[in-house]
Write a protein that holds these residues in place. Structure first.
Motif, short mmCIF file in Angstrom:
data_model
loop_
_atom_site.label_atom_id
_atom_site.label_comp_id
_atom_site.label_asym_id
_atom_site.label_seq_id
_atom_site.Cartn_x
_atom_site.Cartn_y
_atom_site.Cartn_z
N GLU A 75 64.69 16.12 60.92
CA GLU A 75 65.95 16.72 61.32
C GLU A 75 67.09 16.14 60.50
N LYS A 121 63.78 25.41 64.99
CA LYS A 121 63.43 24.00 65.00
C LYS A 121 62.32 23.68 63.99
N PRO A 122 62.39 22.50 63.34
CA PRO A 122 61.37 22.17 62.35
C PRO A 122 60.05 21.69 62.93
N GLN A 123 60.08 20.96 64.04
CA GLN A 123 58.86 20.34 64.56
C GLN A 123 57.78 21.35 64.94
N GLY A 131 62.64 26.63 59.88
CA GLY A 131 61.67 26.04 60.78
C GLY A 131 60.87 27.12 61.49
N ALA A 169 56.07 22.54 61.80
CA ALA A 169 55.28 21.47 61.19
C ALA A 169 53.96 21.27 61.94
N SER A 225 57.90 16.78 60.18
CA SER A 225 59.22 17.38 60.36
C SER A 225 60.31 16.34 60.18
N VAL A 278 65.20 20.63 58.64
CA VAL A 278 66.21 21.57 59.12
C VAL A 278 67.38 20.80 59.71
N VAL A 335 58.84 19.78 56.75
CA VAL A 335 59.78 20.80 57.21
C VAL A 335 61.07 20.11 57.59
#
Length: 250
Positions: free
Chosen positions: A223, A208-210, A125, A213, A221, A199, A197
């Motif tokens: 989770e 973190k993915p967000q 991420g 993204a 994103s 993760v 994305v």
């Protein structure tokens, strides 16, 4: 596996199924089988109507080995992936990468946008931009003659993984020195294709993915609940979300 040459670089790959092509790029110290075949990704994608291509990155699996760090910059490994598409006469493909493979995928999408339909970045991420911590100890662990001398949770984890996969540890040590090249937020903003994305919520490596993204015009994103860096790969909810994403951009 089949193989082809890009200059002096020999790259091994598999090519299965029919339909829209998707190229899979594995993570550090892994290979196409550990990352994509064993967790069921190749079968899942093939059964859903995709032509699945997965390579062993240089220094990994059945591909050629180099102990020179300059051979492992992400731009070079992205060029290997594009050369594979050229070898197979594929104009453009969906591309999915995990961890180091996600980084390679991002460089590929940045530098060769005309070759990419969409991207899935798994296991990496915000670390794509901000870094994923100190990894020099991992290179030292990989070069250690005696694994019992390796200390630290993360160095031990990667040394054990490399030994389990019977990898060329000196090639991996060279790879880890240069494959961590960061992208900037501006680089990510240039990736205009649809992007997912994903993760794990217990992943202490990826970031973190967000936030990553949100740097991309068409970024999304996801989770992966309750999974760490190693266990996220084969998670069924990740597969389900990936298939939904691919269906939306078909």
């Amino acid at each position: 596996m089949k193989s082809f040459q890009r200059g002096e670089r020999e790259i091994a790959f598999i090519d299965e199924g029919e339909g829209e092509p998707i190229l899979l790029i594995h993570g550090f110290a892994s290979n196409h089988f550990v990352n994509w075949v064993s967790p069921g990704w190749v079968k899942t994608l093939r059964d859903d109507g995709y032509r699945v291509i997965a390579l062993d990155n240089l220094g990994h699996g059945q591909s050629g080995k180099s102990h020179d760090p300059k051979d492992y910059f992400p731009v070079e490994m992205a060029a290997d992936a594009v050369a594979l598409l050229d070898h197979l006469h594929i104009e453009h493909a969906h591309v999915m990468g995990y961890s180091m493979g996600a980084r390679i995928t991002a460089f590929l999408a940045r530098d060769y946008p005309e070759r990419v339909r969409s991207i899935i970045l798994g296991g990496l991420g915000l670390g794509m931009v901000e870094g994923v911590g100190e990894w020099d100890e991992i290179a030292e662990a990989l070069r250690a003659p005696d694994p019992s001398t390796v200390t630290g949770e993360r160095p031990k984890m990667f040394r054990t993984f490399a030994d389990q996969t019977k990898s060329d540890r000196l090639a991996l040590a060279a790879c880890i020195e240069t494959s961590r090249t960061l992208l900037t937020a501006e680089d990510m903003g240039r990736i205009a294709v649809p992007a997912l994305v994903a993760v794990g919520t217990k992943d202490d490596i990826a970031g973190k993915p967000q936030p990553l993204a949100e740097m991309m015009p068409q970024g999304q994103s996801f989770e992966i609940e309750g999974r760490d860096h190693m266990l996220s790969v084969g998670d069924r909810t990740f597969k389900k979300r990936a298939l939904e994403f691919l269906e939306d951009v078909r």
